[in-house]
Design an enzyme around this catalytic site. Structure first.
Site, PDB file in Angstrom:
ATOM      1  N   SER A 180      14.478  21.274 -16.838  1.00 13.29           N
ATOM      2  CA  SER A 180      13.265  22.041 -17.102  1.00 13.29           C
ATOM      3  C   SER A 180      13.672  23.335 -17.777  1.00 13.29           C
ATOM      4  O   SER A 180      14.730  23.890 -17.498  1.00 13.29           O
ATOM      5  CB  SER A 180      12.557  22.332 -15.785  1.00 13.29           C
ATOM      6  OG  SER A 180      11.758  23.484 -15.900  1.00 13.29           O
ATOM      7  N   LYS A 190      15.751  21.627 -11.698  1.00 16.00           N
ATOM      8  CA  LYS A 190      15.106  20.349 -11.960  1.00 16.00           C
ATOM      9  C   LYS A 190      15.985  19.357 -12.715  1.00 16.00           C
ATOM     10  O   LYS A 190      16.752  19.723 -13.600  1.00 16.00           O
ATOM     11  CB  LYS A 190      13.819  20.572 -12.778  1.00 16.00           C
ATOM     12  CG  LYS A 190      12.738  21.285 -12.036  1.00 16.00           C
ATOM     13  CD  LYS A 190      12.085  20.414 -10.966  1.00 16.00           C
ATOM     14  CE  LYS A 190      11.228  19.354 -11.566  1.00 16.00           C
ATOM     15  NZ  LYS A 190       9.828  19.681 -11.646  1.00 16.00           N
ATOM     16  N   GLU A 230       9.356   8.034 -17.172  1.00 13.26           N
ATOM     17  CA  GLU A 230       8.008   8.584 -17.361  1.00 13.26           C
ATOM     18  C   GLU A 230       7.469   8.247 -18.751  1.00 13.26           C
ATOM     19  O   GLU A 230       6.302   7.893 -18.922  1.00 13.26           O
ATOM     20  CB  GLU A 230       8.018  10.101 -17.179  1.00 13.26           C
ATOM     21  CG  GLU A 230       8.167  10.539 -15.735  1.00 13.26           C
ATOM     22  CD  GLU A 230       8.316  12.051 -15.634  1.00 13.26           C
ATOM     23  OE1 GLU A 230       7.297  12.742 -15.600  1.00 13.26           O
ATOM     24  OE2 GLU A 230       9.458  12.541 -15.615  1.00 13.26           O
ATOM     25  N   HIS A 253       0.832  -1.218   0.000  1.00 16.12           N
ATOM     26  CA  HIS A 253       0.000   0.000   0.000  1.00 16.12           C
ATOM     27  C   HIS A 253       0.861   1.261   0.000  1.00 16.12           C
ATOM     28  O   HIS A 253       0.432   2.300   0.506  1.00 16.12           O
ATOM     29  CB  HIS A 253      -0.947   0.019   1.202  1.00 16.12           C
ATOM     30  CG  HIS A 253      -1.659  -1.281   1.429  1.00 16.12           C
ATOM     31  ND1 HIS A 253      -2.855  -1.583   0.825  1.00 16.12           N
ATOM     32  CD2 HIS A 253      -1.313  -2.382   2.149  1.00 16.12           C
ATOM     33  CE1 HIS A 253      -3.230  -2.811   1.197  1.00 16.12           C
ATOM     34  NE2 HIS A 253      -2.309  -3.310   1.984  1.00 16.12           N
TER      35      HIS A 253
END
Ligand code: ARG
Length: 478
Positions: free
Chosen positions: A294, A300, A307, A173
């Site tokens: 970024s 970043k 992804e 979980h």
């Protein structure tokens, strides 16, 4: 592709260069839009070399059976050699007028060798031809994909062997559950990818059956030798029913289902990497070459590769759905719908190949951050189950031990510490069976060391599992 000539061809003059090879019974030329709409050469030219292989096997069989003269066969072989070179060097002139890869090649063959080219299509139809081409092509791609899966598994096994002792929190979980080793975690993916490799091998058996000889749908009046063709092309079996052979694309659907499962597995790993590189977790670092920055936020470093792999899984599932919908409700035998099988199938293979390749490289570059893993495993009472097991070993029924430990956890929560940080007298208030010997079991090391059975996370087991996985990979190369 050169712009297609749209000259109107006159009836009765024999096939002009821009005329369809099947146009004998038509009174007007096909509408330009319809021509473009029905053509598939834009994408099925990818099958060209497999189409030629299939044609050569067919021609050799026809000659062996006395249906084609040896002179014609020699002419066809000569023409196909030339066409192969033209295709490989990018000089072949693909034409929309010739509709698809099969007719483009046949037309060029006829231009090169004359009547022998026109005899090639004896006892054959594009329906069994295209089914053969796709199967030949897919068989090769499956072999390449299986090799890529093996490389990915191999890189994972390397990392797992290296980090067999490195402890991290295991989650259920997404809550800290019990300590595991990083090696154990990575080997979970090895299992998934190994099953995927098995599934591909199994799928290959059903891909590897020869449809050629089914002709349009009912077989042919010529006395052909289908097993000869199967032997030459390396097919394991000849399809038993001509109607089925030209119409079903279940082999492609099955492949896309297998591909979807591979993407499911990749996406799970991708998601973990995205979490793990985020500073909140910080469990691993990825090499800069797999990350991007970024355009606005200078600080970043984004995990674009995982992804994208995660995102591309949706695309592959879409192709599976497309093929299922394509096949559903199709009456026997061949229907033009089936031409739509190629783009989803091609894109599935391309997406899978790129995803597996980039992921294998990525995996080799993963660098764990032990301090972050350790900090996380020391929060969340990860060894609570070990305390319950300890009490159970001292004779307390497990359900009762579970209760006792739950109360101790609550007290630790109230004191703002982790379970093993509770002093002995506090623990003993919960159960007098607890002795000082408990503390070494409540360390992450103590916890993993005692899960020492086949399939468990003890470092010794992880090392053994890595060795077994390595051996499996070596022996089951094919
Ligand atoms: N391009 C076609 C396909 O991919 C080849 C078979 C065409 N057959 C036909 N009867 N029109 O399915």
């Amino acid at each position: 592709m050169p712009p297609s000539a749209t000259k109107r061809s006159k009836r009765g003059r024999g096939a002009a260069a821009d005329e369809q090879l099947w146009s004998g019974r038509f009174n007007e030329p096909v509408d330009d839009l319809v021509k473009r709409f029905t053509a598939s050469v834009q994408f099925d030219r990818r099958l060209a070399l497999h189409d030629i292989r299939g044609s050569l096997a067919h021609a050799r069989m026809l000659a062996a059976c006395g249906i084609l003269s040896t002179r014609d066969l020699a002419a066809i072989e000569r023409g196909m050699r030339r066409i192969t070179v033209e295709i490989e060097t990018g000089r072949f002139r693909w034409s929309l007028d010739a509709e698809d890869v099969h007719l483009n090649i046949e037309r060029r063959l006829t231009a090169l060798v004359g009547d022998a080219g026109k005899r090639l299509h004896t006892a054959r139809s594009r329906n069994d031809q295209v089914a053969t081409d796709v199967r030949l092509w897919l068989r090769e791609e499956i072999d390449a994909l299986r090799a890529l899966l093996a490389r990915l598994a191999s890189n994972l096994i390397d990392q797992a062997g290296r980090h067999a002792k490195l402890i991290m929190p295991g989650f259920t979980h997404l809550q800290v559950a019990q300590p595991v080793t990083f090696g154990h975690h990575l080997l979970a993916y090895v299992e998934m990818f190994e099953r995927d490799r098995e599934r591909l091998a199994d799928c290959r058996r059903r891909v590897n059956r020869l449809p050629l000889g089914a002709a349009a749908l009912a077989g042919t009046t010529f006395a052909i030798d289908r097993s000869r063709v199967a032997r030459e092309l390396g097919f394991e079996a000849v399809s038993e029913n001509s109607l089925d052979a030209v119409s079903d694309r279940d082999f492609a659907i099955e492949f896309c289902a297998t591909a979807s499962l591979i993407m499911v597995h990749l996406s799970r790993f991708a998601e973990e990497l995205v979490l793990w590189v985020s500073p909140r977790f910080g469990f691993v670092r990825l090499p800069d070459r797999f990350c991007t920055g970024s355009s606005i936020m200078p600080q970043k470093k984004n995990p674009d590769v995982p992804e994208l792999v995660r995102g591309k899984s949706g695309r592959v599932f879409g192709h599976l759905m497309a093929l299922l919908a394509l096949m559903k409700g199709q009456v026997l035998a061949y229907n033009k719908d089936n031409q739509e099988d190629k783009e989803p199938l091609f894109d599935t293979v391309d997406t899978l190949r790129d995803s597996l390749t980039v992921f294998a490289d990525l995996v080799a570059g993963i660098e764990p951050v032990p301090a972050k893993m350790r900090a996380a495993v020391l929060e969340g009472h990860a060894t609570a189950t070990d305390l319950a097991d300890y009490l159970t070993m001292k004779g307390m029924p497990f359900r009762e031990a579970h209760e006792v430990v739950a109360r101790a956890v609550r007290e630790a929560e109230e004191l703002g510490c982790d379970l093993p940080d509770l002093p002995l007298q506090v623990l003993r208030r919960h159960s007098p069976r607890i002795g000082a010997d408990v503390y070494k079991l409540l360390t992450p090391e103590g916890s993993v060391a005692r899960r020492n059975h086949f399939g468990g996370t003890a470092p010794a087991q992880v090392k053994a599992a890595a060795l077994r996985a390595r051996r499996r990979l070596r022996t089951a190369k094919r």
